[in-house]
Design an enzyme around this catalytic site. Structure first.
Site: not given
Length: 343
Positions: A274-277, A230
């Site tokens: 940052k596109m974690h989910d 991620t």
């Protein structure tokens, strides 16, 4: 496309309420007025989350996808306390025009103190953006909603977990018979490398290491989107500007949340996000976005210095860990999903 997707979603939601077996986890054949038929692969999911700005982005991607049928949303204490995460989930459904049951869950970890991330997501969890609210939080608790919907779906229901895994650990402890009914658990959490709260631990696993350990060791088929992957799924400044240019009553408050989130990343030397989910949700929509390999994993629960650290075990490998993202595929998918809200 947006209207076609909406009609599919309404049809599936009606079928699930009236005749649960009619909301298939495989394919739906949709016939248009022209007589042309489309075969659409639809996954039934429940999203367990702790909204959270990146949860909001992930939920909006899920709402917009014609590949997901969301049977419910459960919330847990995480980015902010559970009273706020439940309200936020319901408010996001209101903003997106979604009639989805929202159930509140665990108020804190199985053991230890509560950790939140209001410094990242704002005091209300949504960048301090105030959203209107309609509807009510479900009278069912999170574990009840999860259990009843999993049994009702007969093994065709997947779970997407975007926050600490407390609700899932409670579900498996209270209802051990439910495990065979979980088709797959996709989670955002953990890291085989460096953490983001401590050098060893990612936030979701650090917030409830005991729950993470129990879930990873449970034998449930798991796909893990940790920081290893991620951290490399990005929303860039020019893309944020493009989303802002689309405007409209849905995207305008969402962009306000993004701009708040962007300030945090700028303080860390980054312009983008940052596109974690969102990557975890996108990975359920299209599994070709990432590559990885299988591991047997546990989580450190005793040593305070390494609390929440992911440990590689020699048990059967039931956790597929995503290690590489194809940004050139993820980025247009995510942007197209958000563009469906353009007015």
């Amino acid at each position: 496309m947006k209207r076609w997707k909406t009609h599919i979603g309404l049809l599936l939601r009606y079928c699930a309420k009236m005749h649960p077996a009619m909301a298939p986890g495989g394919h739906v054949i949709v016939q248009l007025s022209s007589g042309k038929e489309y075969r659409v692969s639809v996954k039934q999911v429940i999203i367990d989350c702790d909204p959270g700005i990146d949860d909001a982005l992930a939920l909006f991607a899920a709402f917009a996808s014609d590949r997901l049928f969301i049977r419910g949303i459960t919330t847990v204490a995480g980015n902010v306390p559970v009273t706020l995460t439940a309200r936020n989930a319901l408010a996001l459904c209101t903003l997106a025009g979604q009639d989805i049951e929202v159930a509140s869950g665990a108020t804190g970890p199985l053991e230890g103190e509560v950790h939140t991330a209001s410094d990242v997501h704002g005091q209300n969890g949504l960048g301090d953006v105030e959203l209107p609210l309609t509807g009510q939080i479900s009278t069912r608790g999170a574990d009840q909603l999860l259990y009843e919907e999993l049994i009702k779906a007969g093994g065709e229901l997947e779970i997407i977990a975007l926050g600490p895994l407390t609700n899932l650990a409670i579900l498996l402890e209270r209802h051990p018979d439910v495990q065979p009914y979980i088709k797959k658990l996709t989670l955002m959490g953990g890291s085989l490398g460096r953490g983001n709260v401590t050098p060893f631990a990612e936030f979701n696993f650090y917030a409830d290491p005991l729950a993470a350990d129990r879930v990873l060791r449970s034998g449930v088929p798991i796909v893990m989107f940790g920081l290893d992957v991620t951290n490399h799924a990005l929303l860039l400044p020019d893309q944020i500007d493009e989303i802002e240019s689309w405007g409209g009553p849905v995207l305008t408050p969402l962009v306000q949340m993004i701009r708040f989130y962007q300030k945090f990343y700028k303080s860390k030397g980054m312009d983008g996000l940052k596109m974690h989910d969102p990557l975890a949700v996108a990975g359920v929509i299209d599994s070709r976005l990432t590559e990885g390999q299988a591991y047997a994993l546990g989580v450190e629960t005793k040593d305070r210095d390494t609390l929440g650290k992911v440990c590689i075990l020699e048990d059967p490998r039931t956790v597929h860990v995503c290690l590489k993202v194809h940004q050139e595929k993820f980025s247009p998918l995510f942007m197209n999903l958000l563009k469906s809200y353009q007015m």
